[in-house]
Design a protein around this motif. Structure first.
Motif, short mmCIF file in Angstrom:
data_model
loop_
_atom_site.label_atom_id
_atom_site.label_comp_id
_atom_site.label_asym_id
_atom_site.label_seq_id
_atom_site.Cartn_x
_atom_site.Cartn_y
_atom_site.Cartn_z
N GLN A 150 31.74 3.72 21.99
CA GLN A 150 32.09 3.19 23.31
C GLN A 150 31.56 1.79 23.58
OE1 GLN A 150 30.83 6.14 26.10
NE2 GLN A 150 32.75 7.26 25.97
N PHE A 151 30.45 1.44 23.02
CA PHE A 151 29.81 0.16 23.33
C PHE A 151 30.18 -0.95 22.33
CE2 PHE A 151 27.18 2.68 20.62
CZ PHE A 151 26.78 1.79 19.64
N ILE A 152 30.93 -0.62 21.30
CA ILE A 152 31.24 -1.61 20.26
C ILE A 152 32.39 -2.50 20.71
CG2 ILE A 152 31.98 -1.99 17.88
CD1 ILE A 152 30.84 0.76 17.18
N PHE A 210 46.73 6.15 26.16
CA PHE A 210 45.35 5.70 26.11
C PHE A 210 44.52 6.72 25.34
CE2 PHE A 210 46.89 3.88 30.16
CZ PHE A 210 46.69 2.55 29.87
N LEU A 211 43.72 6.24 24.41
CA LEU A 211 42.76 7.08 23.70
C LEU A 211 41.36 6.60 24.08
CD1 LEU A 211 44.34 7.34 20.14
CD2 LEU A 211 44.38 9.05 21.96
N MET A 212 40.56 7.51 24.57
CA MET A 212 39.18 7.16 24.91
C MET A 212 38.38 6.97 23.62
SD MET A 212 39.19 7.09 28.16
CE MET A 212 37.46 6.84 28.38
N SER A 213 37.55 5.97 23.62
CA SER A 213 36.67 5.75 22.47
C SER A 213 35.76 6.94 22.29
CB SER A 213 35.80 4.51 22.68
OG SER A 213 36.58 3.36 22.69
N SER A 214 35.48 7.25 21.05
CA SER A 214 34.49 8.28 20.76
C SER A 214 33.15 7.82 21.31
CB SER A 214 34.37 8.49 19.25
OG SER A 214 35.59 8.95 18.72
N GLU A 215 32.33 8.77 21.68
CA GLU A 215 31.04 8.47 22.30
C GLU A 215 30.23 7.45 21.49
OE1 GLU A 215 27.05 10.96 22.93
OE2 GLU A 215 28.83 11.87 23.84
N ILE A 263 37.83 -6.40 12.90
CA ILE A 263 38.07 -4.97 13.12
C ILE A 263 36.72 -4.26 13.09
CG2 ILE A 263 38.51 -4.55 10.65
CD1 ILE A 263 40.54 -2.38 11.63
N THR A 264 36.52 -3.33 14.02
CA THR A 264 35.25 -2.61 14.13
C THR A 264 35.45 -1.13 13.81
OG1 THR A 264 35.55 -1.99 16.45
CG2 THR A 264 34.54 -4.16 16.01
N ARG A 317 37.22 1.88 26.23
CA ARG A 317 35.80 2.09 25.97
C ARG A 317 35.06 2.50 27.23
NH1 ARG A 317 35.64 -3.51 23.14
NH2 ARG A 317 36.00 -3.95 25.31
N ALA A 318 35.38 1.86 28.33
CA ALA A 318 34.63 2.09 29.56
C ALA A 318 35.56 1.92 30.76
CB ALA A 318 33.47 1.10 29.65
N VAL A 319 35.04 2.22 31.92
CA VAL A 319 35.82 2.08 33.14
C VAL A 319 36.29 0.64 33.30
CG1 VAL A 319 35.71 2.25 35.66
CG2 VAL A 319 34.63 3.99 34.24
#
Length: 188
Positions: A138-140, A130-135, A23-24, A104-106
């Motif tokens: 996004q890369f995790i 869908f929930l967009m990752s917080s800024e 879990i991250t 996280r991304a497209v």
């Protein structure tokens, strides 16, 4: 129908599924934000042996429970459960009306869009949100966290201190190799 039966039947139950290996902080962000959308959130830890997880299902469930216990969910109850069935079957078994997915991304969108479409065909009564990752998250990804940790990089910004400690222990264990707890027997 009594008032308690009415309120129980209108209770919004959501499922947030994943492998969570490990879990991250990105997962925790989605869990926290999802808890504002439902009355009861079930974090479904997929057994998913096909992905070759670093941790057993029981270990992953324990890590998720530990991290979720530290969240402020503003009264939303959160339950962590393992599952090894079709996600839609699990959602129906849990009486969930919604499946929550993080993007996280497209690159995530195409896969998740297809999955949501298939799930809607299996059961149109269960919605996907869908929930967009917080800024900052996004890369995790769990895969990157494991790779960075295995190579000795600092992962403390990507996972909780508990998970970082568990990863360090696991990688140290891997570096030592399998322990030889069996005694050597000689033939006489």
């Amino acid at each position: 129908m009594s008032v308690s039966e009415t309120s129980a039947s209108k209770r919004r139950i959501g499922v947030y599924p994943g492998t969570f290996d490990p879990i991250t902080n990105g997962h925790l962000d989605i869990i926290q934000r999802a808890s504002r959308q439902v009355d009861h959130l079930i974090v479904g830890v997929a057994r998913n042996a096909g992905k070759g997880p670093l941790y057993s299902t029981d270990e992953r469930v324990a890590m998720v429970r530990e991290d979720v216990a530290a969240l402020n969910t503003n009264g939303t109850s959160i339950e962590v459960r393992a599952f090894d069935t079709l996600l839609m079957h699990f959602a129906v078994e849990m009486n969930a009306g919604v499946i929550i997915r993080g993007l996280r991304a497209v690159s995530d969108f195409e896969y998740e869009f297809q999955m949501a479409g298939m799930n809607a065909r299996l059961n149109p009564k269960v919605e996907t949100i869908f929930l967009m990752s917080s800024e900052k998250h996004q890369f995790i990804s769990s895969r990157f966290v494991k790779e960075i940790g295995r190579l000795g990089g600092d992962i403390r910004h990507f996972v909780s201190p508990r998970v970082a400690e568990r990863l360090a222990e696991r990688f140290a264990q891997e570096a030592r190799g399998p322990s030889d707890s069996t005694s050597v027997q000689t033939l006489s």
